[in-house]
Write a protein that holds these residues in place. Structure first.
Motif, PDB file in Angstrom:
ATOM      1  N   ALA A  50       1.399   5.679   8.559  1.00  0.00           N
ATOM      2  CA  ALA A  50       1.230   5.999   7.143  1.00  0.00           C
ATOM      3  C   ALA A  50      -0.251   6.111   6.781  1.00  0.00           C
ATOM      4  O   ALA A  50      -0.677   7.034   6.083  1.00  0.00           O
ATOM      5  CB  ALA A  50       1.926   4.958   6.274  1.00  0.00           C
ATOM      6  N   GLU A  51      -1.028   5.159   7.267  1.00  0.00           N
ATOM      7  CA  GLU A  51      -2.460   5.182   6.983  1.00  0.00           C
ATOM      8  C   GLU A  51      -3.120   6.412   7.613  1.00  0.00           C
ATOM      9  O   GLU A  51      -4.012   7.033   7.018  1.00  0.00           O
ATOM     10  CB  GLU A  51      -3.126   3.911   7.498  1.00  0.00           C
ATOM     11  CG  GLU A  51      -2.694   2.642   6.767  1.00  0.00           C
ATOM     12  CD  GLU A  51      -3.027   2.673   5.284  1.00  0.00           C
ATOM     13  OE1 GLU A  51      -4.026   3.299   4.887  1.00  0.00           O
ATOM     14  OE2 GLU A  51      -2.260   2.070   4.505  1.00  0.00           O
ATOM     15  N   SER A  52      -2.671   6.787   8.801  1.00  0.00           N
ATOM     16  CA  SER A  52      -3.264   7.952   9.474  1.00  0.00           C
ATOM     17  C   SER A  52      -2.941   9.242   8.730  1.00  0.00           C
ATOM     18  O   SER A  52      -3.758  10.162   8.672  1.00  0.00           O
ATOM     19  CB  SER A  52      -2.763   8.058  10.920  1.00  0.00           C
ATOM     20  OG  SER A  52      -1.409   8.454  10.985  1.00  0.00           O
ATOM     21  N   THR A  53      -1.742   9.310   8.121  1.00  0.00           N
ATOM     22  CA  THR A  53      -1.391  10.532   7.378  1.00  0.00           C
ATOM     23  C   THR A  53      -2.229  10.648   6.111  1.00  0.00           C
ATOM     24  O   THR A  53      -2.538  11.749   5.672  1.00  0.00           O
ATOM     25  CB  THR A  53       0.101  10.553   6.996  1.00  0.00           C
ATOM     26  OG1 THR A  53       0.402   9.442   6.131  1.00  0.00           O
ATOM     27  CG2 THR A  53       0.992  10.492   8.220  1.00  0.00           C
ATOM     28  N   SER A  54      -2.590   9.511   5.532  1.00  0.00           N
ATOM     29  CA  SER A  54      -3.375   9.547   4.300  1.00  0.00           C
ATOM     30  C   SER A  54      -4.814   9.958   4.563  1.00  0.00           C
ATOM     31  O   SER A  54      -5.528  10.386   3.649  1.00  0.00           O
ATOM     32  CB  SER A  54      -3.356   8.180   3.609  1.00  0.00           C
ATOM     33  OG  SER A  54      -4.058   7.213   4.368  1.00  0.00           O
ATOM     34  N   ASN A  55      -5.239   9.848   5.827  1.00  0.00           N
ATOM     35  CA  ASN A  55      -6.620  10.195   6.182  1.00  0.00           C
ATOM     36  C   ASN A  55      -6.777  11.636   6.624  1.00  0.00           C
ATOM     37  O   ASN A  55      -7.877  12.081   6.930  1.00  0.00           O
ATOM     38  CB  ASN A  55      -7.116   9.269   7.290  1.00  0.00           C
ATOM     39  CG  ASN A  55      -7.250   7.820   6.821  1.00  0.00           C
ATOM     40  OD1 ASN A  55      -7.536   7.566   5.658  1.00  0.00           O
ATOM     41  ND2 ASN A  55      -7.010   6.880   7.710  1.00  0.00           N
ATOM     42  N   LYS A  56      -5.623  12.355   6.710  1.00  0.00           N
ATOM     43  CA  LYS A  56      -5.701  13.744   7.188  1.00  0.00           C
ATOM     44  C   LYS A  56      -6.028  14.693   6.047  1.00  0.00           C
ATOM     45  O   LYS A  56      -5.719  14.426   4.891  1.00  0.00           O
ATOM     46  CB  LYS A  56      -4.361  14.135   7.831  1.00  0.00           C
ATOM     47  CG  LYS A  56      -4.121  13.437   9.163  1.00  0.00           C
ATOM     48  CD  LYS A  56      -2.815  13.887   9.778  1.00  0.00           C
ATOM     49  CE  LYS A  56      -2.585  13.196  11.121  1.00  0.00           C
ATOM     50  NZ  LYS A  56      -1.310  13.580  11.746  1.00  0.00           N
TER      51      LYS A  56
ATOM     52  N   ARG B 261       0.821  -1.208   0.000  1.00  0.00           N
ATOM     53  CA  ARG B 261       0.000   0.000   0.000  1.00  0.00           C
ATOM     54  C   ARG B 261       0.859   1.264   0.000  1.00  0.00           C
ATOM     55  O   ARG B 261       0.374   2.357  -0.277  1.00  0.00           O
ATOM     56  CB  ARG B 261      -0.928   0.010   1.215  1.00  0.00           C
ATOM     57  CG  ARG B 261      -1.920  -1.135   1.255  1.00  0.00           C
ATOM     58  CD  ARG B 261      -2.959  -0.941   2.335  1.00  0.00           C
ATOM     59  NE  ARG B 261      -2.368  -0.805   3.663  1.00  0.00           N
ATOM     60  CZ  ARG B 261      -2.009  -1.830   4.441  1.00  0.00           C
ATOM     61  NH1 ARG B 261      -2.181  -3.084   4.004  1.00  0.00           N
ATOM     62  NH2 ARG B 261      -1.494  -1.627   5.630  1.00  0.00           N
ATOM     63  N   TRP B 262       2.126   1.117   0.380  1.00  0.00           N
ATOM     64  CA  TRP B 262       3.068   2.231   0.453  1.00  0.00           C
ATOM     65  C   TRP B 262       4.432   1.758  -0.042  1.00  0.00           C
ATOM     66  O   TRP B 262       4.721   0.564  -0.025  1.00  0.00           O
ATOM     67  CB  TRP B 262       3.216   2.733   1.897  1.00  0.00           C
ATOM     68  CG  TRP B 262       1.965   3.323   2.464  1.00  0.00           C
ATOM     69  CD1 TRP B 262       0.938   2.656   3.068  1.00  0.00           C
ATOM     70  CD2 TRP B 262       1.589   4.698   2.464  1.00  0.00           C
ATOM     71  NE1 TRP B 262      -0.051   3.529   3.444  1.00  0.00           N
ATOM     72  CE2 TRP B 262       0.327   4.795   3.091  1.00  0.00           C
ATOM     73  CE3 TRP B 262       2.207   5.870   2.011  1.00  0.00           C
ATOM     74  CZ2 TRP B 262      -0.324   6.003   3.266  1.00  0.00           C
ATOM     75  CZ3 TRP B 262       1.552   7.073   2.185  1.00  0.00           C
ATOM     76  CH2 TRP B 262       0.300   7.135   2.808  1.00  0.00           C
ATOM     77  N   LEU B 263       5.277   2.711  -0.415  1.00  0.00           N
ATOM     78  CA  LEU B 263       6.665   2.406  -0.741  1.00  0.00           C
ATOM     79  C   LEU B 263       7.556   3.362   0.045  1.00  0.00           C
ATOM     80  O   LEU B 263       7.463   4.589  -0.113  1.00  0.00           O
ATOM     81  CB  LEU B 263       6.925   2.555  -2.245  1.00  0.00           C
ATOM     82  CG  LEU B 263       8.381   2.389  -2.720  1.00  0.00           C
ATOM     83  CD1 LEU B 263       8.994   1.093  -2.229  1.00  0.00           C
ATOM     84  CD2 LEU B 263       8.456   2.475  -4.249  1.00  0.00           C
ATOM     85  N   LEU B 264       8.390   2.800   0.920  1.00  0.00           N
ATOM     86  CA  LEU B 264       9.293   3.578   1.757  1.00  0.00           C
ATOM     87  C   LEU B 264      10.699   3.536   1.169  1.00  0.00           C
ATOM     88  O   LEU B 264      11.289   2.464   1.016  1.00  0.00           O
ATOM     89  CB  LEU B 264       9.310   3.010   3.185  1.00  0.00           C
ATOM     90  CG  LEU B 264      10.372   3.550   4.151  1.00  0.00           C
ATOM     91  CD1 LEU B 264      10.218   5.055   4.354  1.00  0.00           C
ATOM     92  CD2 LEU B 264      10.282   2.825   5.499  1.00  0.00           C
TER      93      LEU B 264
ATOM     94  N   VAL C 135       6.783  12.543  -2.028  1.00  0.00           N
ATOM     95  CA  VAL C 135       6.942  11.953  -0.697  1.00  0.00           C
ATOM     96  C   VAL C 135       5.924  12.568   0.268  1.00  0.00           C
ATOM     97  O   VAL C 135       5.889  13.785   0.459  1.00  0.00           O
ATOM     98  CB  VAL C 135       8.373  12.146  -0.165  1.00  0.00           C
ATOM     99  CG1 VAL C 135       8.476  11.725   1.306  1.00  0.00           C
ATOM    100  CG2 VAL C 135       9.355  11.334  -1.011  1.00  0.00           C
ATOM    101  N   ARG C 136       5.132  11.705   0.887  1.00  0.00           N
ATOM    102  CA  ARG C 136       4.048  12.175   1.755  1.00  0.00           C
ATOM    103  C   ARG C 136       4.416  12.228   3.233  1.00  0.00           C
ATOM    104  O   ARG C 136       3.673  12.779   4.045  1.00  0.00           O
ATOM    105  CB  ARG C 136       2.827  11.277   1.576  1.00  0.00           C
ATOM    106  CG  ARG C 136       2.316  11.245   0.141  1.00  0.00           C
ATOM    107  CD  ARG C 136       0.985  10.532   0.050  1.00  0.00           C
ATOM    108  NE  ARG C 136       0.542  10.375  -1.335  1.00  0.00           N
ATOM    109  CZ  ARG C 136      -0.637   9.868  -1.668  1.00  0.00           C
ATOM    110  NH1 ARG C 136      -1.485   9.478  -0.718  1.00  0.00           N
ATOM    111  NH2 ARG C 136      -0.965   9.740  -2.940  1.00  0.00           N
TER     112      ARG C 136
END
Length: 217
Positions: A211-217, A28-31, A116-117
């Motif tokens: 990561a998931e929490s940042t995508s929900n902001k 779901r993400w790439l670090l 980069v998020r």
């Protein structure tokens, strides 16, 4: 578990450096993950961390820094571009272990890392061993994306009495996650009744949830 794919990245002024892309089937993400000082991208800690992250849906691109220190932030940018090309459909994070995390934040402070998020620091090196100070954190004020600090209470390179106020000053951009009794390498005391493997799992799970929490902001 998927096997790592070996890559070569071009870095302006430094030729090419090696990289390893580990992408789980349900990523779901790439670090974009940088190694620490004195320990390359294939160090056991880096390999185990990549495996733990893969198990929670976070793909990683580990890469090798060149010997020339002045080219390290350029290497971060090259790795970010290569990661975006390798998996354009995955949202990007960047960061690293110790020095690798600091080089990533310095690159982000110089100018935005395209796509980069958020930044993830595994033991941010706030100061030299047992020499408390906060000068190394001054550039963080220029970082505009969310940041996750994963730190141990016995880390001699990051006195929490100094790091906590740094994170507070950064406001909502900074999240500090503390691992009790962990040192700079995330080894914990026997009295914690936890294994290194359990700590690595916590690092992976915490990164994925953040990561998931940042995508929900």
């Amino acid at each position: 578990m998927a096997a790592s794919e070996e890559l070569r990245l071009g870095v302006e002024g430094a030729g090419k450096v090696s990289a390893l892309l580990l992408r789980p089937a349900k990523a779901r993400w790439l670090l974009v993950l940088a190694h620490g000082a004195g320990a390359g991208m294939s160090h056991p800690f880096m390999a185990k961390l990549a495996d733990e992250l893969a198990s929670v849906g976070v793909a990683t691109m580990r890469y090798q820094f060149p010997y020339m220190e002045e080219r390290r932030t350029a290497t971060v940018r090259s790795a970010v571009r290569a990661a975006a090309d390798a998996a354009p459909e995955l949202p990007l994070l960047a960061g690293g272990k110790s020095m690798g995390g600091r080089m990533t934040s310095q690159a982000a402070a110089e100018r935005l890392l395209d796509g980069v998020r958020g930044l993830v620091f595994f033991s941010f090196p706030l100061h030299p061993p047992n020499k408390p100070g906060t000068k190394r954190a001054d550039h963080l004020a220029k970082v505009t994306v969310p940041m996750l600090f994963l730190q141990g209470t016995r880390d001699t390179l990051a006195d929490l009495k100094l790091l906590r106020p740094v994170c507070t000053k950064l406001g909502a951009r900074a999240t500090l996650h503390i691992i009790e009794t962990a040192d700079h390498s995330f080894h914990v005391l026997k009295s914690s009744k936890r294994s290194d493997a359990e700590v690595l799992r916590e690092l992976g799970e915490t990164t994925a949830l953040w990561a998931e929490s940042t995508s929900n902001k």
